[in-house]
Design a protein around this motif. Structure first.
Motif, PDB file in Angstrom:
ATOM      1  N   SER A   1       0.825  -1.208   0.000  1.00 34.26           N
ATOM      2  CA  SER A   1       0.000   0.000   0.000  1.00 34.26           C
ATOM      3  C   SER A   1       0.856   1.254   0.000  1.00 34.26           C
ATOM      4  O   SER A   1       0.501   2.265  -0.622  1.00 34.26           O
ATOM      5  CB  SER A   1      -0.935   0.006   1.215  1.00 34.26           C
ATOM      6  OG  SER A   1      -1.816  -1.088   1.173  1.00 34.26           O
ATOM      7  N   TYR A   2       1.983   1.202   0.665  1.00 28.23           N
ATOM      8  CA  TYR A   2       2.844   2.380   0.724  1.00 28.23           C
ATOM      9  C   TYR A   2       3.507   2.641  -0.630  1.00 28.23           C
ATOM     10  O   TYR A   2       3.769   3.787  -0.987  1.00 28.23           O
ATOM     11  CB  TYR A   2       3.904   2.202   1.812  1.00 28.23           C
ATOM     12  CG  TYR A   2       3.323   2.178   3.208  1.00 28.23           C
ATOM     13  CD1 TYR A   2       3.016   3.352   3.883  1.00 28.23           C
ATOM     14  CD2 TYR A   2       3.063   0.959   3.844  1.00 28.23           C
ATOM     15  CE1 TYR A   2       2.466   3.332   5.158  1.00 28.23           C
ATOM     16  CE2 TYR A   2       2.509   0.926   5.119  1.00 28.23           C
ATOM     17  CZ  TYR A   2       2.215   2.110   5.767  1.00 28.23           C
ATOM     18  OH  TYR A   2       1.668   2.083   7.030  1.00 28.23           O
ATOM     19  N   ALA A   3       3.782   1.590  -1.379  1.00 29.75           N
ATOM     20  CA  ALA A   3       4.298   1.792  -2.732  1.00 29.75           C
ATOM     21  C   ALA A   3       3.216   2.368  -3.633  1.00 29.75           C
ATOM     22  O   ALA A   3       3.507   3.168  -4.540  1.00 29.75           O
ATOM     23  CB  ALA A   3       4.826   0.467  -3.294  1.00 29.75           C
ATOM     24  N   LEU A   4       1.977   1.990  -3.401  1.00 27.42           N
ATOM     25  CA  LEU A   4       0.876   2.509  -4.215  1.00 27.42           C
ATOM     26  C   LEU A   4       0.596   3.975  -3.927  1.00 27.42           C
ATOM     27  O   LEU A   4       0.085   4.703  -4.790  1.00 27.42           O
ATOM     28  CB  LEU A   4      -0.380   1.678  -3.958  1.00 27.42           C
ATOM     29  CG  LEU A   4      -1.639   2.036  -4.744  1.00 27.42           C
ATOM     30  CD1 LEU A   4      -1.409   1.904  -6.241  1.00 27.42           C
ATOM     31  CD2 LEU A   4      -2.813   1.159  -4.291  1.00 27.42           C
ATOM     32  N   VAL A   5       0.945   4.445  -2.737  1.00 29.26           N
ATOM     33  CA  VAL A   5       0.667   5.836  -2.376  1.00 29.26           C
ATOM     34  C   VAL A   5       1.442   6.801  -3.266  1.00 29.26           C
ATOM     35  O   VAL A   5       0.942   7.895  -3.586  1.00 29.26           O
ATOM     36  CB  VAL A   5       0.992   6.069  -0.881  1.00 29.26           C
ATOM     37  CG1 VAL A   5       1.041   7.555  -0.556  1.00 29.26           C
ATOM     38  CG2 VAL A   5      -0.035   5.383  -0.007  1.00 29.26           C
TER      39      VAL A   5
ATOM     40  N   ALA B   1      -7.465  11.483   3.123  1.00 30.20           N
ATOM     41  CA  ALA B   1      -8.131  10.196   2.911  1.00 30.20           C
ATOM     42  C   ALA B   1      -7.116   9.070   2.762  1.00 30.20           C
ATOM     43  O   ALA B   1      -7.343   7.944   3.250  1.00 30.20           O
ATOM     44  CB  ALA B   1      -9.029  10.272   1.682  1.00 30.20           C
ATOM     45  N   ASP B   2      -5.993   9.341   2.105  1.00 28.48           N
ATOM     46  CA  ASP B   2      -4.950   8.310   1.983  1.00 28.48           C
ATOM     47  C   ASP B   2      -4.426   7.895   3.356  1.00 28.48           C
ATOM     48  O   ASP B   2      -4.278   6.692   3.644  1.00 28.48           O
ATOM     49  CB  ASP B   2      -3.796   8.843   1.127  1.00 28.48           C
ATOM     50  CG  ASP B   2      -4.214   9.131  -0.299  1.00 28.48           C
ATOM     51  OD1 ASP B   2      -5.270   8.620  -0.726  1.00 28.48           O
ATOM     52  OD2 ASP B   2      -3.478   9.870  -0.989  1.00 28.48           O
TER      53      ASP B   2
ATOM     54  N   ALA C   1     -12.020   0.935   4.750  1.00 34.33           N
ATOM     55  CA  ALA C   1     -11.848   1.929   3.699  1.00 34.33           C
ATOM     56  C   ALA C   1     -13.095   2.779   3.450  1.00 34.33           C
ATOM     57  O   ALA C   1     -12.983   3.993   3.245  1.00 34.33           O
ATOM     58  CB  ALA C   1     -11.409   1.245   2.403  1.00 34.33           C
ATOM     59  N   PRO C   2     -14.324   2.209   3.466  1.00 29.85           N
ATOM     60  CA  PRO C   2     -15.496   3.077   3.229  1.00 29.85           C
ATOM     61  C   PRO C   2     -15.601   4.225   4.223  1.00 29.85           C
ATOM     62  O   PRO C   2     -15.815   5.375   3.835  1.00 29.85           O
ATOM     63  CB  PRO C   2     -16.679   2.099   3.357  1.00 29.85           C
ATOM     64  CG  PRO C   2     -16.102   0.782   2.976  1.00 29.85           C
ATOM     65  CD  PRO C   2     -14.701   0.794   3.517  1.00 29.85           C
ATOM     66  N   ALA C   3     -15.440   3.931   5.498  1.00 31.72           N
ATOM     67  CA  ALA C   3     -15.512   4.998   6.498  1.00 31.72           C
ATOM     68  C   ALA C   3     -14.330   5.943   6.381  1.00 31.72           C
ATOM     69  O   ALA C   3     -14.469   7.168   6.558  1.00 31.72           O
ATOM     70  CB  ALA C   3     -15.576   4.396   7.900  1.00 31.72           C
ATOM     71  N   ALA C   4     -13.142   5.395   6.061  1.00 25.32           N
ATOM     72  CA  ALA C   4     -11.950   6.234   5.952  1.00 25.32           C
ATOM     73  C   ALA C   4     -12.017   7.159   4.738  1.00 25.32           C
ATOM     74  O   ALA C   4     -11.352   8.207   4.728  1.00 25.32           O
ATOM     75  CB  ALA C   4     -10.705   5.358   5.869  1.00 25.32           C
ATOM     76  N   ILE C   5     -12.798   6.823   3.730  1.00 28.66           N
ATOM     77  CA  ILE C   5     -12.931   7.667   2.543  1.00 28.66           C
ATOM     78  C   ILE C   5     -14.119   8.618   2.661  1.00 28.66           C
ATOM     79  O   ILE C   5     -13.993   9.819   2.365  1.00 28.66           O
ATOM     80  CB  ILE C   5     -13.061   6.792   1.277  1.00 28.66           C
ATOM     81  CG1 ILE C   5     -11.754   6.028   1.034  1.00 28.66           C
ATOM     82  CG2 ILE C   5     -13.405   7.638   0.059  1.00 28.66           C
ATOM     83  CD1 ILE C   5     -11.817   5.053  -0.124  1.00 28.66           C
ATOM     84  N   LEU C   6     -15.255   8.119   3.091  1.00 29.98           N
ATOM     85  CA  LEU C   6     -16.450   8.966   3.187  1.00 29.98           C
ATOM     86  C   LEU C   6     -16.345   9.966   4.322  1.00 29.98           C
ATOM     87  O   LEU C   6     -16.933  11.058   4.244  1.00 29.98           O
ATOM     88  CB  LEU C   6     -17.691   8.086   3.366  1.00 29.98           C
ATOM     89  CG  LEU C   6     -18.002   7.149   2.194  1.00 29.98           C
ATOM     90  CD1 LEU C   6     -19.241   6.316   2.497  1.00 29.98           C
ATOM     91  CD2 LEU C   6     -18.194   7.947   0.917  1.00 29.98           C
ATOM     92  N   GLY C   7     -15.620   9.620   5.383  1.00 26.31           N
ATOM     93  CA  GLY C   7     -15.451  10.563   6.488  1.00 26.31           C
ATOM     94  C   GLY C   7     -14.740  11.838   6.058  1.00 26.31           C
ATOM     95  O   GLY C   7     -15.264  12.953   6.252  1.00 26.31           O
TER      96      GLY C   7
ATOM     97  N   ALA D   1     -10.267   9.160  -5.528  1.00 28.42           N
ATOM     98  CA  ALA D   1      -9.105   8.458  -6.065  1.00 28.42           C
ATOM     99  C   ALA D   1      -8.461   7.560  -5.023  1.00 28.42           C
ATOM    100  O   ALA D   1      -7.741   6.602  -5.367  1.00 28.42           O
ATOM    101  CB  ALA D   1      -8.087   9.470  -6.592  1.00 28.42           C
ATOM    102  N   THR D   2      -8.720   7.811  -3.750  1.00 29.27           N
ATOM    103  CA  THR D   2      -8.193   6.958  -2.686  1.00 29.27           C
ATOM    104  C   THR D   2      -8.794   5.563  -2.751  1.00 29.27           C
ATOM    105  O   THR D   2      -8.304   4.642  -2.068  1.00 29.27           O
ATOM    106  CB  THR D   2      -8.484   7.604  -1.314  1.00 29.27           C
ATOM    107  OG1 THR D   2      -8.069   8.965  -1.337  1.00 29.27           O
ATOM    108  CG2 THR D   2      -7.747   6.908  -0.186  1.00 29.27           C
TER     109      THR D   2
END
Length: 364
Positions: A158-162, A199-200, A211-217, A257-258
């Motif tokens: 995930s850190y490489a994808l960031v 969000a990232d 992820a849903p809560a981490a993005i929508l929040g 995009a996250t």
């Protein structure tokens, strides 16, 4: 009786010069009327500040607005006198400025309303043509490169994808504001980009399961924050509303995009590779219907190929085709209304990948 076609007009007793009426039209013969017909040629001006424009209208001396026309004497005109009094219209003088002609620059003449330098899309709309100007092959190559980076980095960690994701979010925020004709808008771009980065971080901390809560929040927080900042602005209401909508949309795109971080790594690889192939196929010099069909088929094929390598199998075709549809929508949005080289290399590069992120996240 004299040989004159009519007697001179003489005012009667008690004549008021300010209420003078023109004399009756003389009764001339056919030949005299033919000679009396004059072809007026000269130069006219559109406004007092414009350069003279050659037309077929007669040059009339500008008279004061409050003055009355002076009495005119009517004499029989002759052809020779006409040619001397009204020679052929001369060509307009060449511009003395060292700058090229407006036509050479591709812009219209100067107007009193302001700068007449309009974009190609605005000119096309005024001429009744489509204002769609597609980004072309170079932005498509950059989109494909960024998509391949996402596809390769997703299985690593995930850190490489960031790393490529943050680049995508920055280009998305800048491109959306410029696409809406708002530039520079540093505060809005920074705010939208900060929303995506927030969000990232939330997804990295909470994990893919949350992820849903981490993005929508962060999305809800950023909408409220944008509203508060726009209410504190001292601009006029229309400008504030326009800035509010642009900032909310840009922040939402950067945060959505996250979804690449919240999706399964295999699905990210399939979706990003499908978008890369679809955008390259869309940039080929083909008719629009054929180009769209080729893009969707190529994306589905890429989804099957990458899905076979990652274990998704035939599900990769569904993810690839769905991501390609969203990518073509983003590609179309980047081609509309305010296209320029900067828009093509920001929104034209980022929007196809950004628009596909929610679908990859949902279908993973």
């Amino acid at each position: 009786m004299t040989n004159q076609p009519y007697e001179p007009y003489e005012p009667y007793e008690g004549y008021d010069p300010y209420q003078q009426q023109p004399p009756a039209q003389p009764q001339w013969g056919y030949e005299e009327q033919q000679y009396a017909t004059q072809q007026w040629q000269g130069q006219t001006w559109e406004t007092q500040t414009h350069a003279p424009v050659p037309t077929a209208a007669a040059p009339q001396a500008a008279a004061p607005e409050t003055a009355y026309p002076a009495p005119q004497s009517y004499e029989r005109p002759y052809v020779a006198e006409q040619q001397q009094a009204y020679p052929a219209s001369p060509q307009p003088p060449a511009p003395t400025s060292a700058s090229p002609e407006p036509a050479a620059q591709g812009f219209g003449p100067a107007t009193l309303a302001g700068n007449a330098r309009i974009t190609d899309a605005q000119r096309a709309r005024l001429e009744g043509r489509s204002p769609i100007i597609e980004p072309g092959m170079q932005p498509a190559l950059l989109t494909a490169l960024l998509g391949l980076l996402l596809a390769v980095a997703a299985p690593i960690s995930s850190y490489a994808l960031v790393v490529p994701l943050v680049i995508l979010q920055a280009v998305t925020a800048a491109g959306w504001f410029r696409l809406n004709g708002m530039w520079p808008a540093r505060q809005g771009i920074a705010l939208a980009f900060l929303g995506g980065v927030t969000a990232d971080v939330a997804v990295l901390v909470a994990g893919r399961d949350q992820a849903p809560a981490a993005i929508l929040g962060p999305l809800g927080i950023w909408v409220l924050l944008t509203l508060v900042l726009q209410l504190r602005s001292h601009a006029d209401p229309d400008t504030r509303m326009y800035g509010l909508m642009a900032t909310v949309a840009s922040s939402a795109l950067a945060i959505f995009a996250t979804g690449y971080l919240g999706a399964d790594p295999d699905a990210v690889s399939v979706g990003a590779a499908a978008v890369a192939v679809a955008v390259l196929a869309r940039a080929l010099p083909l008719p629009t219907p054929a180009s769209v069909a080729v893009s969707l088929l190529a994306a589905a094929g890429a989804g099957i190929a990458v899905g076979g390598m990652t274990g998704l199998g035939t599900k990769g075709a569904l993810i690839g085709a769905s991501a390609a549809v969203c990518a073509l929508v983003g590609h179309r949005a980047a081609s509309y209304d305010y296209p320029s080289r900067f828009v093509h290399f920001t929104a034209g590069v980022a929007l196809p990948l950004t628009a596909a992120a929610p679908v990859v996240w949902i279908l993973h």
